[in-house]
Design an enzyme around this catalytic site. Structure first.
Site, mmCIF file in Angstrom:
data_model
loop_
_atom_site.group_PDB
_atom_site.id
_atom_site.type_symbol
_atom_site.label_atom_id
_atom_site.label_comp_id
_atom_site.label_asym_id
_atom_site.label_seq_id
_atom_site.Cartn_x
_atom_site.Cartn_y
_atom_site.Cartn_z
ATOM 1 N N LYS A 62 21.587 25.529 36.373
ATOM 2 C CA LYS A 62 21.883 24.701 37.544
ATOM 3 C C LYS A 62 20.645 24.625 38.437
ATOM 4 O O LYS A 62 19.687 25.388 38.244
ATOM 5 C CB LYS A 62 23.065 25.306 38.299
ATOM 6 C CG LYS A 62 22.814 26.736 38.735
ATOM 7 C CD LYS A 62 24.094 27.454 39.091
ATOM 8 C CE LYS A 62 23.765 28.873 39.531
ATOM 9 N NZ LYS A 62 24.952 29.661 39.817
ATOM 10 N N ARG A 71 35.650 30.810 45.919
ATOM 11 C CA ARG A 71 34.850 29.591 45.877
ATOM 12 C C ARG A 71 35.705 28.573 45.131
ATOM 13 O O ARG A 71 36.738 28.182 45.647
ATOM 14 C CB ARG A 71 33.550 29.914 45.111
ATOM 15 C CG ARG A 71 32.297 29.499 45.808
ATOM 16 C CD ARG A 71 31.070 30.215 45.275
ATOM 17 N NE ARG A 71 30.830 29.992 43.854
ATOM 18 C CZ ARG A 71 29.743 30.425 43.202
ATOM 19 N NH1 ARG A 71 28.809 31.088 43.852
ATOM 20 N NH2 ARG A 71 29.570 30.201 41.922
ATOM 21 N N TYR A 130 0.054 28.450 64.345
ATOM 22 C CA TYR A 130 0.964 28.181 65.475
ATOM 23 C C TYR A 130 1.442 29.479 66.116
ATOM 24 O O TYR A 130 1.738 30.454 65.434
ATOM 25 C CB TYR A 130 2.197 27.428 64.981
ATOM 26 C CG TYR A 130 1.914 26.028 64.478
ATOM 27 C CD1 TYR A 130 1.284 25.072 65.282
ATOM 28 C CD2 TYR A 130 2.306 25.646 63.201
ATOM 29 C CE1 TYR A 130 1.047 23.791 64.819
ATOM 30 C CE2 TYR A 130 2.090 24.368 62.724
ATOM 31 C CZ TYR A 130 1.451 23.442 63.543
ATOM 32 O OH TYR A 130 1.227 22.179 63.079
ATOM 33 N N MET A 160 3.875 23.662 57.697
ATOM 34 C CA MET A 160 4.585 22.839 56.719
ATOM 35 C C MET A 160 3.810 22.720 55.408
ATOM 36 O O MET A 160 4.395 22.741 54.326
ATOM 37 C CB MET A 160 4.838 21.438 57.299
ATOM 38 C CG MET A 160 5.787 20.610 56.458
ATOM 39 S SD MET A 160 6.092 18.965 57.135
ATOM 40 C CE MET A 160 7.024 19.312 58.604
HETATM 41 C C1 PLP Z 1 24.922 30.718 38.978
HETATM 42 C C2 PLP Z 1 26.071 31.041 38.135
HETATM 43 C C3 PLP Z 1 25.919 31.872 37.020
HETATM 44 C C4 PLP Z 1 24.620 32.560 36.677
HETATM 45 O O1 PLP Z 1 24.321 33.528 37.643
HETATM 46 P P1 PLP Z 1 23.085 34.520 37.471
HETATM 47 O O2 PLP Z 1 23.384 35.630 38.389
HETATM 48 O O3 PLP Z 1 21.868 33.749 37.849
HETATM 49 O O4 PLP Z 1 23.049 34.930 36.038
HETATM 50 C C5 PLP Z 1 27.025 32.069 36.221
HETATM 51 N N1 PLP Z 1 28.205 31.483 36.493
HETATM 52 C C6 PLP Z 1 28.390 30.681 37.551
HETATM 53 C C7 PLP Z 1 29.729 30.071 37.785
HETATM 54 C C8 PLP Z 1 27.336 30.449 38.420
HETATM 55 O O5 PLP Z 1 27.524 29.669 39.498
#
Ligand code: PLP
Length: 388
Positions: free
Chosen positions: A37, A135, A265, A313
């Site tokens: 992802k 979630r 800054y 930035m």
């Molecule tokens: C991100 C995610 C994973 C992988 O998580 P890691 O800790 O990076 O291995 C697995 N399952 C779901 C549903 C996730 O959102």
């Protein structure tokens, strides 16, 4: 030929491949789903996916249907299952179903929309259960209705239930054990209602490594494969995992300044003596946190130098004292750690976050360069191809 780029992220596909092989060896005979992802945790979805497929991976998790369809469009065939689990409420599921994209589903309304979109072939569905992360996933009270709808749709030939899954909070060993026990009850309940659950997946990187009893039929691994394991007090090197991304830049400018010069800054840094400041052309737009001073040191010529002053930035400064640092010298922000640079795991710890957040936030202005032997094969073809 050309001078070093101002900034770049080098992605070592051999390291990714080595991590994949190691993780598969550890998990054997349990299947590994490679999680990609967020553009493969900032490493670039397509090259990482092609490298993984060439290495024999048969399950990839990409979060969204559009990302899965991108992979189908570059030739990732249906022998590779593409798991998605976050769906736009307005998404038309037809393309996903026709392309055999696996759909994680956690509520009856969404499942009904999938069922309604079925045309030629059944939709491949994974039923999501909320075991305590709160979630996605159906709550224990909503679960029986989801299962019942799935049973009816499967009998009608409109869906194929591929798996039941949940995701853990990784809050404590006990919390995770309680969550998995709750999940086990949910799977039994599905069985009692008449659903034969062919496959179960629960664990991500951390639990997959540390809790053998949570591996079930498949583990979903992201962080480990990018060489940024989250296990407490354990480095990637301890586990034999290699960081895949190395972030470098070239010194854009140096200048000599007197003692007590305010830097960047807000003047949060003042020089302790006459010294040289080196300008590094990477800023918070590229993913280096504005407040990194005091937490992050970069490596130039095998030596570490702290970030001096606020990160802007587009750039930050380092105080290199009287060392011979020149315009064009390579600055390594994070890498494998082999040349005394920090790793992304170190960045996460120093900045009070995790390595995943760092790599995901490396911005689009930082070009990714791929290296490793996979570049000869399909990854190279893809990278050389017309991607406009
Ligand atoms: C991100 C995610 C994973 C992988 O998580 P890691 O800790 O990076 O291995 C697995 N399952 C779901 C549903 C996730 O959102």
């Amino acid at each position: 030929m050309s001078s070093a780029p101002l900034r770049q992220a080098r992605i070592d596909l051999d390291a990714y491949r080595a991590n994949l092989d190691l993780v598969r060896e550890w998990m054997d005979p349990v299947a590994v789903m490679a999680i990609m992802k967020a553009d493969a945790y900032g490493h670039g979805l397509e090259p990482i996916a092609l490298a993984a497929v060439d290495a024999g991976i048969r399950w990839i998790g990409v979060l969204t249907v559009p990302a899965a369809l991108r992979l189908r469009s570059i030739g990732v065939g249906e022998d590779v299952h593409l798991f998605t689990w976050q769906h736009d409420p307005a998404l038309d599921f037809r393309d996903a179903i026709d392309s055999a994209v696996d759909l994680g589903v956690s509520n009856t309304a969404e499942l009904q929309r999938i069922i309604d979109a079925v045309d030629q072939r059944p939709a491949r569905v994974h039923l999501g259960f909320d075991s305590g992360l709160h979630r996605d996933g159906a709550t224990p009270s909503d679960w029986p209705a989801l299962v019942s709808l799935a049973i009816d749709a499967q009998r009608a030939g409109r869906i194929e239930v591929v798996a039941a899954y949940t995701h853990l909070a990784e809050s404590s060993d006990q919390d995770d054990a309680d969550a998995v026990a709750l999940f086990d009850v949910a799977v039994e309940q599905a069985d009692d209602l008449g659903l034969d659950v062919p496959m179960e997946h629960v664990a991500a990187s951390l639990a997959g490594l540390e809790r053998k009893e949570f591996r079930k039929d498949m583990v979903r691994m992201g962080a480990n494969l990018f060489g940024i394991p989250g296990a407490d007090g354990v480095s990637a090197a301890d586990l034999g995992l290699e960081p895949v991304m190395t972030l470098t830049a070239s010194v854009a400018k140096t200048k000599r300044v007197p003692v007590d010069t305010g830097v960047s800054y807000d003047y949060t840094y003042r020089t302790a003596s006459e010294t040289t400041l080196a300008l590094v052309p990477v800023g918070y737009a590229d993913g280096v946190p504005r407040l990194a001073q005091g937490h992050i040191e970069v490596a130039i010529g095998g030596r570490r130098y702290p970030i001096a002053g606020r990160v802007a930035m587009d750039q930050f400064l380092v105080d290199v004292g009287d060392d011979d640092v020149q315009t064009g010298d390579t600055v390594t922000l994070f890498g494998t750690g082999e040349h005394d640079e920090m790793t992304v795991l170190d960045w996460g710890r120093s900045l009070g976050t995790i390595g995943e957040e760092i790599v995901c936030r490396i911005g689009p202005r930082v070009p990714r360069f791929y290296e490793g032997h996979d570049i000869e094969g399909r990854v190279g073809e893809y990278l050389r191809g017309d991607r406009s």
